[in-house]
Design a protein around this motif. Structure first.
Motif, PDB file in Angstrom:
ATOM      1  N   TYR A 179      -1.718   6.646  -2.046  1.00  0.00           N
ATOM      2  CA  TYR A 179      -2.889   6.120  -2.721  1.00  0.00           C
ATOM      3  C   TYR A 179      -3.972   5.659  -1.752  1.00  0.00           C
ATOM      4  O   TYR A 179      -4.739   4.763  -2.063  1.00  0.00           O
ATOM      5  N   GLY A 180      -4.054   6.258  -0.600  1.00  0.00           N
ATOM      6  CA  GLY A 180      -5.126   5.937   0.321  1.00  0.00           C
ATOM      7  C   GLY A 180      -5.123   4.475   0.701  1.00  0.00           C
ATOM      8  O   GLY A 180      -4.083   3.899   1.003  1.00  0.00           O
ATOM      9  N   GLN A 181      -6.313   3.848   0.666  1.00  0.00           N
ATOM     10  CA  GLN A 181      -6.422   2.470   1.116  1.00  0.00           C
ATOM     11  C   GLN A 181      -6.401   1.481  -0.034  1.00  0.00           C
ATOM     12  O   GLN A 181      -6.909   0.380   0.078  1.00  0.00           O
ATOM     13  N   ASN A 182      -5.801   1.864  -1.141  1.00  0.00           N
ATOM     14  CA  ASN A 182      -5.750   0.997  -2.300  1.00  0.00           C
ATOM     15  C   ASN A 182      -4.581   0.023  -2.156  1.00  0.00           C
ATOM     16  O   ASN A 182      -3.424   0.378  -2.343  1.00  0.00           O
ATOM     17  N   ARG A 189       0.865  -1.162   0.000  1.00  0.00           N
ATOM     18  CA  ARG A 189       0.000   0.000   0.000  1.00  0.00           C
ATOM     19  C   ARG A 189       0.910   1.221   0.000  1.00  0.00           C
ATOM     20  O   ARG A 189       1.776   1.362   0.847  1.00  0.00           O
TER      21      ARG A 189
END
Lengths: 112, 114
Positions: free
Chosen positions: B98-101, B94
């Motif tokens: 990219y946040g929680q992607n 992660r």
């Protein structure tokens, strides 16, 4: 605790049919995820929901919609199934430790 | 964009021998790295993670992994393999941009031979 549950376990659809995959977690987690698993490609993120009321696209969202019905439930809908959507679908959730995901047992979907 | 490579589709090792499952990654920001294991017809189970701090992280079932920033690698290791370790192993990353992607690698099938 049941953890993450998914229904159904198996499903066969004809091209063009619609269906909803259900996912629920009983761990009071904020974040929930939908992945698909295809041979040789690992897991690919379809959609995720960081909290109740929010959803975001992942790597492969086309052909899918999601609903975060409440904190416990996160459903995945195929409006018009295609053979390319034949896959194993996993739901996951994460709580205070957003880096630790708990996975459900999966739904094996075949589209003919 | 973030990506994960697992260069070996299959790793075979004799029971009692050390095992290594390789993973390399590419991210634009700081990496958060993970290993998951999947037994037949089951969902994935978390093994270990690297977020920050010590480059050697220890996880479940005697597994450990070493974060190497210069080589962008995060190889999974175990000093003495068991037959019951036979499963499919996934590395994931992660990117904090990219946040929680989460991005998963394609998986490596480990077979431990008795």
């Amino acid at each position: 605790n049941a953890g993450v549950t998914q229904t159904p376990k198996f499903q066969v659809l004809k091209t063009g049919q619609s269906m909803t995959l259900q996912c629920a977690q009983d761990m009071n987690h904020n974040s929930m995820y939908w992945y698909r698993q295809d041979p040789g490609m690992g897991l690919r993120l379809i959609y995720y929901s960081a909290s109740e009321g929010t959803t975001d696209k992942g790597e492969v969202p086309n052909g899918y919609n999601v609903s975060r019905l409440n904190k416990r439930e996160f459903s995945l809908r195929l409006e018009s199934a295609a053979p390319s959507q034949t896959s194993v679908y996993f739901c996951a959730s994460s709580g205070r430790d957003v880096f630790l995901q708990y996975f459900g047992p999966g739904t094996r979907l075949t589209v003919t | 964009a973030q990506s994960v490579a697992q260069p070996e589709d299959q790793v075979n090792v004799a029971e009692g021998n050390p095992l290594t499952v390789k993973c390399t990654y590419s991210v634009s920001g700081n990496p958060y790295l993970f290993w998951y294991v999947q037994y037949p017809n089951r969902g994935l189970q978390f093994l270990l993670k690297y977020i920050t701090g010590d480059n050697l992280v220890k996880g479940s079932y005697g597994f450990e992994a070493e974060f190497n920033k210069s080589q962008t690698s995060f190889h999974l290791k175990k000093p003495s393999a068991l037959v019951s370790d036979s499963a499919l192993y996934f590395c994931a990353v992660r990117d904090d941009n990219y946040g929680q992607n989460f991005v998963f690698g394609p998986g490596t099938r480990l077979s431990v031979l008795p």
